[in-house]
Write a protein that holds these residues in place. Structure first.
Motif, mmCIF file in Angstrom:
data_model
loop_
_atom_site.group_PDB
_atom_site.id
_atom_site.type_symbol
_atom_site.label_atom_id
_atom_site.label_comp_id
_atom_site.label_asym_id
_atom_site.label_seq_id
_atom_site.Cartn_x
_atom_site.Cartn_y
_atom_site.Cartn_z
ATOM 1 N N GLU A 1 0.846 -1.027 0.067
ATOM 2 C CA GLU A 1 -0.082 -0.097 -0.068
ATOM 3 C C GLU A 1 0.845 1.312 -0.066
ATOM 4 O OE1 GLU A 1 -1.896 -3.502 1.603
ATOM 5 O OE2 GLU A 1 -0.094 -2.569 2.491
ATOM 6 N N GLY A 2 2.386 1.326 0.192
ATOM 7 C CA GLY A 2 3.067 2.289 0.049
ATOM 8 C C GLY A 2 3.402 2.914 1.195
ATOM 9 N N PHE A 3 3.380 2.159 2.665
ATOM 10 C CA PHE A 3 3.576 2.662 3.890
ATOM 11 C C PHE A 3 4.918 2.255 4.264
ATOM 12 C CE2 PHE A 3 -1.064 3.088 3.658
ATOM 13 C CZ PHE A 3 -1.090 4.122 4.261
ATOM 14 N N ASN A 4 5.650 3.375 4.671
ATOM 15 C CA ASN A 4 6.997 2.877 5.279
ATOM 16 C C ASN A 4 6.881 2.493 6.761
ATOM 17 O OD1 ASN A 4 8.185 3.564 2.871
ATOM 18 N ND2 ASN A 4 9.193 5.414 3.763
ATOM 19 N N ILE A 5 6.927 1.115 6.942
ATOM 20 C CA ILE A 5 6.342 0.645 8.449
ATOM 21 C C ILE A 5 7.790 0.215 9.304
ATOM 22 C CG2 ILE A 5 4.075 -0.108 7.727
ATOM 23 C CD1 ILE A 5 5.108 -2.826 7.704
ATOM 24 N N GLY A 6 8.801 0.189 8.636
ATOM 25 C CA GLY A 6 9.982 -0.397 9.320
ATOM 26 C C GLY A 6 11.111 0.004 8.541
ATOM 27 N N SER A 7 12.288 -0.550 9.059
ATOM 28 C CA SER A 7 13.441 -0.546 8.159
ATOM 29 C C SER A 7 14.437 -1.653 8.533
ATOM 30 C CB SER A 7 14.355 0.647 8.431
ATOM 31 O OG SER A 7 14.787 0.625 9.692
#
Length: 171
Positions: free
Chosen positions: A124-130
């Motif tokens: 969905e295009g969300f940066n949720i972590g790294s």
């Protein structure tokens, strides 16, 4: 209190999307442990972590030795900055970043000097972590190495999407 500069504009939607993956506070999983271990070897660094940024904490899903469950306050974790970027975040020598010098992970006995992270991006295009790597020595981080770190983050995303896909198959 989290610095407002560290909060994405889409924070509530991002948090809802993170919860959808049901990855927070889960047990260790071999695939994520292996991806962290591969990252250490591939990028020749002593520390690699797969982290997810929740509302107040950054939670570690995996590190290079197969541990999970570490929690760090979001306000002191560099992964909170990494999710704000679409590309790799790199601090080749953190000591040159004056605004980070009071960070407890950088100052004192732990003394990180190098940090790089690629965002984990959902469908969905969300940066949720790294996926991040760290070292106690300053170092350069080439474009080629940045691509490798991004590649690992995309592999983490693929594995997370499998979680959703498998739940829908059995629903």
């Amino acid at each position: 209190m989290i610095c407002m500069d560290m909060i994405p504009q889409n924070e509530e939607d991002r948090l809802q999307n993170l919860k959808k993956y049901k990855i927070l506070y889960t047990k260790s999983e071999p695939i994520f442990d292996q991806l962290a271990a591969i990252t250490v070897t591939m990028l020749n660094t002593p520390i690699a972590m797969i982290n997810f940024v929740d509302r107040h904490k950054v939670w570690t899903k995996a590190n290079q030795i197969g541990e999970s469950g570490l929690e760090i306050d979001r306000q002191s974790c560099l992964c909170s900055l990494a999710i704000l970027n679409e590309s790799v975040t790199v601090f080749e020598d953190i000591t040159k970043e004056l605004y980070l010098n009071s960070n407890p992970l950088l100052a004192g006995e732990f003394g990180l000097k190098f940090y790089a992270a690629a965002p984990i991006v959902t469908k969905e295009g969300f940066n949720i972590g790294s996926v991040c790597i760290m070292d106690k020595i300053a170092r350069t981080f080439s474009v080629s190495e940045q691509k490798k770190l991004t590649w690992v983050a995309s592999m983490v995303s693929v594995e997370m999407h499998k979680r959703i896909d498998s739940r829908h198959k059995f629903a």
